[in-house]
Design a protein around this motif. Structure first.
Motif, PDB file in Angstrom:
ATOM      1  N   ALA A 136       4.997  -6.228  -6.001  1.00  0.00           N
ATOM      2  CA  ALA A 136       3.565  -5.937  -6.046  1.00  0.00           C
ATOM      3  C   ALA A 136       3.055  -6.087  -7.479  1.00  0.00           C
ATOM      4  O   ALA A 136       3.746  -5.727  -8.423  1.00  0.00           O
ATOM      5  N   HIS A 137       1.902  -6.660  -7.590  1.00  0.00           N
ATOM      6  CA  HIS A 137       1.136  -6.830  -8.838  1.00  0.00           C
ATOM      7  C   HIS A 137       1.467  -8.117  -9.594  1.00  0.00           C
ATOM      8  O   HIS A 137       0.715  -9.064  -9.558  1.00  0.00           O
ATOM      9  N   CYS A 138       2.593  -8.129 -10.337  1.00  0.00           N
ATOM     10  CA  CYS A 138       2.929  -9.297 -11.188  1.00  0.00           C
ATOM     11  C   CYS A 138       1.694  -9.786 -11.959  1.00  0.00           C
ATOM     12  O   CYS A 138       1.311 -10.949 -11.848  1.00  0.00           O
TER      13      CYS A 138
ATOM     14  N   THR B 229      -3.665  -3.999  -0.910  1.00  0.00           N
ATOM     15  CA  THR B 229      -4.753  -3.135  -1.379  1.00  0.00           C
ATOM     16  C   THR B 229      -4.268  -2.145  -2.426  1.00  0.00           C
ATOM     17  O   THR B 229      -5.066  -1.607  -3.170  1.00  0.00           O
ATOM     18  N   ASP B 230      -2.930  -1.894  -2.456  1.00  0.00           N
ATOM     19  CA  ASP B 230      -2.387  -0.754  -3.176  1.00  0.00           C
ATOM     20  C   ASP B 230      -2.923   0.503  -2.497  1.00  0.00           C
ATOM     21  O   ASP B 230      -3.605   0.420  -1.470  1.00  0.00           O
ATOM     22  N   GLY B 231      -2.625   1.662  -3.022  1.00  0.00           N
ATOM     23  CA  GLY B 231      -3.115   2.892  -2.386  1.00  0.00           C
ATOM     24  C   GLY B 231      -4.622   3.031  -2.555  1.00  0.00           C
ATOM     25  O   GLY B 231      -5.206   2.470  -3.484  1.00  0.00           O
TER      26      GLY B 231
ATOM     27  N   THR C 204       0.838  -1.197   0.000  1.00  0.00           N
ATOM     28  CA  THR C 204       0.000   0.000   0.000  1.00  0.00           C
ATOM     29  C   THR C 204       0.872   1.245   0.000  1.00  0.00           C
ATOM     30  O   THR C 204       2.104   1.175   0.131  1.00  0.00           O
ATOM     31  N   HIS C 205       0.198   2.355  -0.227  1.00  0.00           N
ATOM     32  CA  HIS C 205       0.801   3.682  -0.088  1.00  0.00           C
ATOM     33  C   HIS C 205      -0.201   4.402   0.818  1.00  0.00           C
ATOM     34  O   HIS C 205      -1.126   5.056   0.325  1.00  0.00           O
ATOM     35  N   ALA C 206      -0.029   4.218   2.131  1.00  0.00           N
ATOM     36  CA  ALA C 206      -1.088   4.589   3.082  1.00  0.00           C
ATOM     37  C   ALA C 206      -1.557   6.029   2.926  1.00  0.00           C
ATOM     38  O   ALA C 206      -2.763   6.305   2.905  1.00  0.00           O
TER      39      ALA C 206
HETATM   40 ZN   LIG Z   1       1.450   0.528  -5.643  1.00  0.00          ZN
END
Ligand SMILES: [Zn+2]
Length: 439
Positions: free
Chosen positions: A255-257, A306-308, A71-73
């Motif tokens: 993250a993601h892939c 969640t990501d941002g 995440t990027h809180a």
């Molecule tokens: Zn991200």
């Protein structure tokens, strides 16, 4: 004489997420200081321990805290600011300009308090953050009483956070040194992505990670645009590109892939790279659907992020877990893939392992740090109950989270974040949003 402990948590079901698949029924967990002292049947625990505080009981499930591995809180303040756009336009046209204008210690502190409030309410006890001004993040997270891995973002171009690659590294190393012994904050290093960081920058990040024994947090193979761009620049697809420079190992959390080839999935498995599957972000930005079933079949450790909140638009691992468990059945045409128990492992224990904290948190067992969640089962959508794993993954919602304990301390009590001033958080968010809207 009974032994004094701080808290006894009782649960009709305790899902320890250890190798024992059977839940402990009518169980209890004894907690003293920051740690779990013992887990067992309720009668045995209450005969042995005197709890200063007793929580839960019949009608509650006790599970390890959820782990949000990407995440990027502080981006919660950009929630809903620019929706329905592709990743590149969204980032370059909206998010980066807004960040350039407003980002600083005050913004990050205020926004991270809101993010912590949201995550605690959703039963998240540990998250993996990549952003800037991580000192401000750390301050807010410690106030909330949460646990987090904080990686200072590294880029090869200037932003408000730093003007040269070297300055990013100086800040990152300084942060790592200062937080290496912290109880709740675990430092990491976070080169942003293969399209914003050169192989040399990644190499420097890996060396720093080795020197201080920290994890590396990066975005990888998120969009088809990235795959084309990296292939054009370096002659390899993103995973192969990093691997060709020796930049993938078990410290790396990618993250993601979304777009790894079969060959790249093998590489991820061989190198021990952990994946943060950010399904809702990938769906919303139309980035694609990651081959999670294939990755799991090849024993790649897949976890949930969640990501941002600007691309999701919330910080809720329970909804990620539930959506993912259903979606990958549809995508693979096989309803037996991603079982409820496996999904819950991804959301708890495997998440902790991916962040290098598998020996400390992620399961409910004696000796581990006490990060756990009580879910209220006395709800119509959780009635009747045949299989507790099925209920937690397919029926329960984050609003069923009633109490959250981090490091042996209650941080959410019946929906109230005990260490945070909730009115002040709403007030500040509103004030910031007025400024951001005017831009
Ligand atoms: Zn991200």
């Amino acid at each position: 004489m009974k032994e004094n402990v701080d808290i006894i948590v009782k649960g009709e079901y305790i899902l320890t997420m250890t190798d024992a698949e059977e839940p402990v029924t009518n169980g209890a967990v004894a907690i003293k200081d920051s740690r779990i002292v013992e887990v067992g049947r309720e009668d045995a625990i209450v005969n042995k321990y005197e709890g200063q505080r007793v929580l839960g009981g019949k009608g509650y499930a006790v599970i390890p805290g959820f782990v949000n591995t990407h995440t990027h809180a502080a981006m919660v303040y950009f929630r809903g600011l620019a929706d329905d756009l592709p990743l590149k336009d969204w980032l370059e046209g909206h998010i980066w300009p807004a960040e350039q204008k407003y980002l600083g210690n005050e913004f990050v502190y205020d926004a991270t308090e809101l993010a912590c409030f949201e995550m605690i309410r959703a039963g998240i006890t540990l998250f993996n953050d990549m952003y800037f001004f991580e000192d401000a993040s750390a301050k807010a997270i410690k106030k909330a009483g949460m646990r987090a891995v904080l990686g200072t973002g590294i880029l090869d171009f200037p932003t408000v956070a730093a003007s040269t690659t070297s300055e990013y590294f100086e800040k990152a190393e300084d942060f790592i040194k200062r937080y290496s012994e912290d109880e709740l904050i675990v430092p990491a290093i976070a080169p942003h992505a293969p399209y914003t960081c050169s192989p040399e920058t990644y190499k420097r990040a890996m060396e720093l990670a080795e020197k201080y024994n920290v994890t590396v947090h990066t975005h990888l193979s998120e969009t088809q645009w990235e795959v084309e761009e990296i292939t054009k620049r370096y002659g390899n697809t993103p995973v192969k590109h990093l691997d060709s420079h020796g930049l993938l190992d078990s410290r790396v959390l990618a993250a993601h892939c979304v777009w790894p080839t079969e060959e790249e999935i093998d590489i991820l498995a061989q190198r021990g790279v952990s994946i943060s599957h950010c399904l809702e972000s990938n769906l919303k930005l139309s980035s694609g659907i990651a081959p999670v079933t294939k990755m799991l079949q090849k024993a790649v450790r897949v976890t949930f992020g969640t990501d941002g909140a600007a691309s999701n638009n919330d910080l809720d691992i329970m909804s990620e877990m539930s959506t993912a468990a259903k979606l990958h059945k549809a995508v693979s045409g096989d309803p037996t893939v991603l079982s409820a128990r496996e999904a819950l492992l991804m959301a708890t224990k495997w998440g902790a392992q991916a962040l290098g904290l598998g020996d400390k948190v992620g399961s409910i067992e004696a000796g581990k740090l006490a990060d756990l969640v009580l879910i209220n089962l006395k709800n119509p959508h959780l009635t009747p109950l045949y299989d507790i794993y099925s209920h937690i993954v397919y029926s329960a919602k984050s609003s069923d989270v009633e109490t959250v304990i981090v490091n042996g301390k209650v941080v959410l009590n019946g929906g109230d974040a005990v260490n945070l001033d909730m009115e002040e958080i709403f007030y500040k968010a509103n004030q910031w949003s007025l400024k951001i809207r005017k831009r």
